[in-house]
Design a protein around this motif. Structure first.
Motif, PDB file in Angstrom:
ATOM      1  N   ARG A 311       0.840  -1.208   0.000  1.00 24.51           N
ATOM      2  CA  ARG A 311       0.000   0.000   0.000  1.00 24.51           C
ATOM      3  C   ARG A 311       0.872   1.254   0.000  1.00 24.51           C
ATOM      4  O   ARG A 311       0.538   2.248  -0.641  1.00 24.51           O
ATOM      5  CB  ARG A 311      -0.928   0.000   1.213  1.00 24.51           C
ATOM      6  CG  ARG A 311      -2.064  -0.996   1.129  1.00 24.51           C
ATOM      7  CD  ARG A 311      -3.193  -0.642   2.096  1.00 24.51           C
ATOM      8  NE  ARG A 311      -2.761  -0.678   3.484  1.00 24.51           N
ATOM      9  CZ  ARG A 311      -2.780  -1.759   4.249  1.00 24.51           C
ATOM     10  NH1 ARG A 311      -3.176  -2.925   3.727  1.00 24.51           N
ATOM     11  NH2 ARG A 311      -2.393  -1.712   5.506  1.00 24.51           N
ATOM     12  N   THR A 312       1.988   1.201   0.698  1.00 27.07           N
ATOM     13  CA  THR A 312       2.905   2.343   0.724  1.00 27.07           C
ATOM     14  C   THR A 312       3.493   2.589  -0.662  1.00 27.07           C
ATOM     15  O   THR A 312       3.613   3.739  -1.103  1.00 27.07           O
ATOM     16  CB  THR A 312       4.036   2.083   1.730  1.00 27.07           C
ATOM     17  OG1 THR A 312       3.472   1.851   3.026  1.00 27.07           O
ATOM     18  CG2 THR A 312       4.987   3.270   1.817  1.00 27.07           C
ATOM     19  N   LEU A 313       3.832   1.520  -1.368  1.00 26.00           N
ATOM     20  CA  LEU A 313       4.428   1.657  -2.696  1.00 26.00           C
ATOM     21  C   LEU A 313       3.442   2.187  -3.728  1.00 26.00           C
ATOM     22  O   LEU A 313       3.852   2.764  -4.741  1.00 26.00           O
ATOM     23  CB  LEU A 313       4.977   0.302  -3.150  1.00 26.00           C
ATOM     24  CG  LEU A 313       6.314  -0.106  -2.520  1.00 26.00           C
ATOM     25  CD1 LEU A 313       6.608  -1.575  -2.767  1.00 26.00           C
ATOM     26  CD2 LEU A 313       7.449   0.765  -3.071  1.00 26.00           C
ATOM     27  N   ARG A 314       2.148   1.990  -3.474  1.00 28.41           N
ATOM     28  CA  ARG A 314       1.150   2.475  -4.431  1.00 28.41           C
ATOM     29  C   ARG A 314       1.186   3.994  -4.584  1.00 28.41           C
ATOM     30  O   ARG A 314       0.697   4.540  -5.574  1.00 28.41           O
ATOM     31  CB  ARG A 314      -0.255   2.041  -3.993  1.00 28.41           C
ATOM     32  CG  ARG A 314      -0.486   0.544  -4.080  1.00 28.41           C
ATOM     33  CD  ARG A 314      -1.791   0.151  -3.424  1.00 28.41           C
ATOM     34  NE  ARG A 314      -1.893  -1.301  -3.279  1.00 28.41           N
ATOM     35  CZ  ARG A 314      -2.825  -1.911  -2.554  1.00 28.41           C
ATOM     36  NH1 ARG A 314      -3.731  -1.190  -1.905  1.00 28.41           N
ATOM     37  NH2 ARG A 314      -2.837  -3.226  -2.471  1.00 28.41           N
ATOM     38  N   GLY A 315       1.761   4.677  -3.601  1.00 29.25           N
ATOM     39  CA  GLY A 315       1.851   6.139  -3.687  1.00 29.25           C
ATOM     40  C   GLY A 315       3.068   6.609  -4.458  1.00 29.25           C
ATOM     41  O   GLY A 315       3.258   7.819  -4.630  1.00 29.25           O
ATOM     42  N   CYS A 316       3.906   5.694  -4.919  1.00 27.37           N
ATOM     43  CA  CYS A 316       5.116   6.056  -5.654  1.00 27.37           C
ATOM     44  C   CYS A 316       4.805   6.276  -7.134  1.00 27.37           C
ATOM     45  O   CYS A 316       3.938   5.609  -7.715  1.00 27.37           O
ATOM     46  CB  CYS A 316       6.176   4.973  -5.503  1.00 27.37           C
ATOM     47  SG  CYS A 316       6.754   4.754  -3.809  1.00 27.37           S
ATOM     48  N   ASP A 317       5.534   7.177  -7.743  1.00 21.58           N
ATOM     49  CA  ASP A 317       5.317   7.530  -9.141  1.00 21.58           C
ATOM     50  C   ASP A 317       5.484   6.307 -10.042  1.00 21.58           C
ATOM     51  O   ASP A 317       6.518   5.629 -10.006  1.00 21.58           O
ATOM     52  CB  ASP A 317       6.313   8.622  -9.544  1.00 21.58           C
ATOM     53  CG  ASP A 317       6.061   9.137 -10.955  1.00 21.58           C
ATOM     54  OD1 ASP A 317       4.881   9.264 -11.334  1.00 21.58           O
ATOM     55  OD2 ASP A 317       7.037   9.410 -11.670  1.00 21.58           O
ATOM     56  N   GLY A 318       4.447   6.012 -10.829  1.00 23.14           N
ATOM     57  CA  GLY A 318       4.510   4.929 -11.801  1.00 23.14           C
ATOM     58  C   GLY A 318       4.080   3.573 -11.292  1.00 23.14           C
ATOM     59  O   GLY A 318       3.875   2.649 -12.080  1.00 23.14           O
ATOM     60  N   VAL A 319       3.944   3.409  -9.949  1.00 20.29           N
ATOM     61  CA  VAL A 319       3.500   2.129  -9.389  1.00 20.29           C
ATOM     62  C   VAL A 319       1.968   2.102  -9.400  1.00 20.29           C
ATOM     63  O   VAL A 319       1.334   3.058  -8.937  1.00 20.29           O
ATOM     64  CB  VAL A 319       4.023   1.933  -7.949  1.00 20.29           C
ATOM     65  CG1 VAL A 319       3.516   0.621  -7.360  1.00 20.29           C
ATOM     66  CG2 VAL A 319       5.552   1.967  -7.934  1.00 20.29           C
ATOM     67  N   PRO A 320       1.351   1.046  -9.944  1.00 22.38           N
ATOM     68  CA  PRO A 320      -0.114   1.028 -10.056  1.00 22.38           C
ATOM     69  C   PRO A 320      -0.821   1.087  -8.705  1.00 22.38           C
ATOM     70  O   PRO A 320      -0.294   0.632  -7.689  1.00 22.38           O
ATOM     71  CB  PRO A 320      -0.407  -0.293 -10.781  1.00 22.38           C
ATOM     72  CG  PRO A 320       0.823  -1.119 -10.600  1.00 22.38           C
ATOM     73  CD  PRO A 320       1.964  -0.164 -10.501  1.00 22.38           C
ATOM     74  N   ALA A 321      -2.035   1.625  -8.718  1.00 18.41           N
ATOM     75  CA  ALA A 321      -2.810   1.829  -7.487  1.00 18.41           C
ATOM     76  C   ALA A 321      -3.312   0.522  -6.884  1.00 18.41           C
ATOM     77  O   ALA A 321      -3.773   0.515  -5.742  1.00 18.41           O
ATOM     78  CB  ALA A 321      -3.986   2.759  -7.765  1.00 18.41           C
ATOM     79  N   ASP A 322      -3.231  -0.572  -7.639  1.00 19.97           N
ATOM     80  CA  ASP A 322      -3.683  -1.861  -7.119  1.00 19.97           C
ATOM     81  C   ASP A 322      -2.511  -2.836  -6.975  1.00 19.97           C
ATOM     82  O   ASP A 322      -2.689  -4.049  -7.027  1.00 19.97           O
ATOM     83  CB  ASP A 322      -4.760  -2.468  -8.016  1.00 19.97           C
ATOM     84  CG  ASP A 322      -4.279  -2.691  -9.450  1.00 19.97           C
ATOM     85  OD1 ASP A 322      -3.183  -2.193  -9.793  1.00 19.97           O
ATOM     86  OD2 ASP A 322      -4.993  -3.357 -10.220  1.00 19.97           O
ATOM     87  N   PHE A 323      -1.317  -2.297  -6.753  1.00 17.67           N
ATOM     88  CA  PHE A 323      -0.125  -3.145  -6.675  1.00 17.67           C
ATOM     89  C   PHE A 323      -0.192  -4.108  -5.496  1.00 17.67           C
ATOM     90  O   PHE A 323      -0.512  -3.723  -4.371  1.00 17.67           O
ATOM     91  CB  PHE A 323       1.132  -2.279  -6.554  1.00 17.67           C
ATOM     92  CG  PHE A 323       2.357  -3.084  -6.217  1.00 17.67           C
ATOM     93  CD1 PHE A 323       2.880  -3.974  -7.145  1.00 17.67           C
ATOM     94  CD2 PHE A 323       2.962  -2.987  -4.974  1.00 17.67           C
ATOM     95  CE1 PHE A 323       3.997  -4.746  -6.845  1.00 17.67           C
ATOM     96  CE2 PHE A 323       4.073  -3.750  -4.659  1.00 17.67           C
ATOM     97  CZ  PHE A 323       4.593  -4.627  -5.596  1.00 17.67           C
ATOM     98  N   THR A 324       0.101  -5.391  -5.763  1.00 25.02           N
ATOM     99  CA  THR A 324       0.184  -6.440  -4.742  1.00 25.02           C
ATOM    100  C   THR A 324       1.281  -7.414  -5.153  1.00 25.02           C
ATOM    101  O   THR A 324       1.688  -7.442  -6.327  1.00 25.02           O
ATOM    102  CB  THR A 324      -1.130  -7.238  -4.631  1.00 25.02           C
ATOM    103  OG1 THR A 324      -1.358  -7.916  -5.884  1.00 25.02           O
ATOM    104  CG2 THR A 324      -2.318  -6.345  -4.302  1.00 25.02           C
TER     105      THR A 324
END
Length: 394
Positions: A311-324
């Motif tokens: 969830r923290t990485l989802r706020g990074c530029d280019g990382v998708p909002a549904d990253f798992t």
């Protein structure tokens, strides 16, 4: 409102977990507990599956209690349930609990279908005790079986077919964005310096090995063979591991298997173990647990902690909002499909390789669910070639 049935997690000294149903009187509910022990546990199901099904059975008993329905009397007398009662039960199974993480009033189609099937199976199991007492020549036997079949049909009739999810792996651009974000010391890295190297090793292992979320969390340092020319990681099935004291113990659903580890990843994991994990100041309790990845307290890393990292990485530029991590598993399969295509592997050979590395059975067709992006890209390229050919013909 009458008290509800509830399910508690019991854990024996051996480490084995059990879904223990408690009745409104605070005591163990005999039939649900017997069902969990003889049907769910004996079938070798993962504990999470046992727990989910036990909760459905508890919800069924709670529903019946609120309507003054004696489940045992109804089922073992083979009178069963009237159609309006079955419709009310189906509606109850469709409702989401107040604690639902999904939000909304109703559960998904798949969960609803699974719940109704679980109730139908439980009723069949309960009724079998009464049916077995009937003589084969007893004329009521055939009628009893018809009633049971009708009850099951009414419970499962016209349930919508669950829509298979269309999750795909990350695009190449998204993969590059993720890798930029997890490099220790990077300006794009959103984590505290203390945990940057751990998270880097963790996510790179998911990325390069295509493991399920839970699989990496049950890896122990003793499962690694990082020295020599052929580094190796063993994925082991450890149901009810006495070393695992996590509230929600991760479970390996796939087959045990050895996975080759690239030299760079082996060096990274070795550095994590010898330089970071062993640091008492950063991970004080790490030496007391055999598990490879640990929390900032040094205890085995939980699934919730990995989900928080994602969830923290989802706020990074280019990382998708549904990253798992599961998106990384899909991305791994996409890369395998591309390599197989470039190497011109036969379909049967590719399937066997994929099934082995993913831990699926030899006959599994799961691969088609994990390589949709690669298939779509290949189909798109073929479509464009067909169109170009048409233009040249004209």
């Amino acid at each position: 409102m009458k008290s509800a049935y509830r399910v508690k997690e019991a854990r024996w000294a051996s480490g084995e977990r059990f879904a223990f149903t408690v009745g409104p009187d605070g005591l163990g509910a005999y039939w649900p507990v017997l069902y969990a022990g003889t049907r769910l546990r004996a079938s070798g199901r993962a504990f999470g599956t046992m727990l989910a099904k036990a909760r459905v059975v508890a919800a069924f008993h709670t529903w019946a209690l609120a309507r003054d329905i004696d489940v045992l009397e109804r089922v073992q007398s083979l009178r069963l349930f009237a159609l309006p009662e079955i419709e009310a039960l189906r509606r109850e199974m469709h409702r989401a609990s107040t604690a639902s993480r999904r939000g909304g009033e109703y559960v998904s189609t798949k969960v609803w279908t699974d719940r109704c099937r679980t109730v139908a199976d439980y009723i069949d199991w309960l009724a079998a005790f009464a049916v077995d007492k009937l003589d084969r020549r007893d004329p009521t036997l055939r009628e009893a079986r018809k009633r049971l079949e009708s009850c099951r049909d009414c419970l499962l009739e016209d349930l919508p077919t669950p829509i298979v999810g269309s999750r795909e792996g990350l695009t190449e651009e998204e993969q590059r964005a993720l890798l930029r974000a997890i490099v220790p010391g990077s300006d794009a890295n959103p984590f505290r310096p203390q945990n940057q190297f751990r998270n880097f090793a963790l996510l790179l292992a998911y990325y390069q090995l295509g493991l399920r979320l839970s699989e990496l969390l049950v890896i122990k340092t003793g499962d690694l063979r990082l020295e020599g020319a052929s580094p190796l990681l063993m994925v082991e099935r450890r149901a009810d591991d006495p070393d695992d004291h996590r509230a929600k113990a991760p479970a390996v659903k796939t087959k045990a298997r050895p996975l080759p580890v690239s030299r760079p990843l082996a060096l990274l994991l070795s550095q994590w173990i010898t330089e970071h994990r062993s640091d008492k100041k950063r991970y004080p309790k790490a030496r007391k647990t055999p598990y490879l990845f640990v929390s900032h307290f040094g205890e085995p890393l939980s699934q919730g902690a990995v989900e928080l990292i994602c969830r923290t990485l989802r706020g990074c530029d280019g990382v998708p909002a549904d990253f798992t991590p599961h998106r990384l598993r899909h991305a791994w399969n996409d890369r395998l499909s591309k390599l197989a295509s470039e190497g011109q592997l036969r379909d049967a050979t590719e399937r066997q390789i994929r099934n082995f590395l993913m831990g699926w059975s030899d006959a599994s067709e799961q691969g088609s669910n994990y390589s949709k992006r690669a298939i779509q890209e290949e189909a798109n390229a073929l479509m464009l070639r067909l169109q170009d050919a048409t233009m040249r013909d004209d």
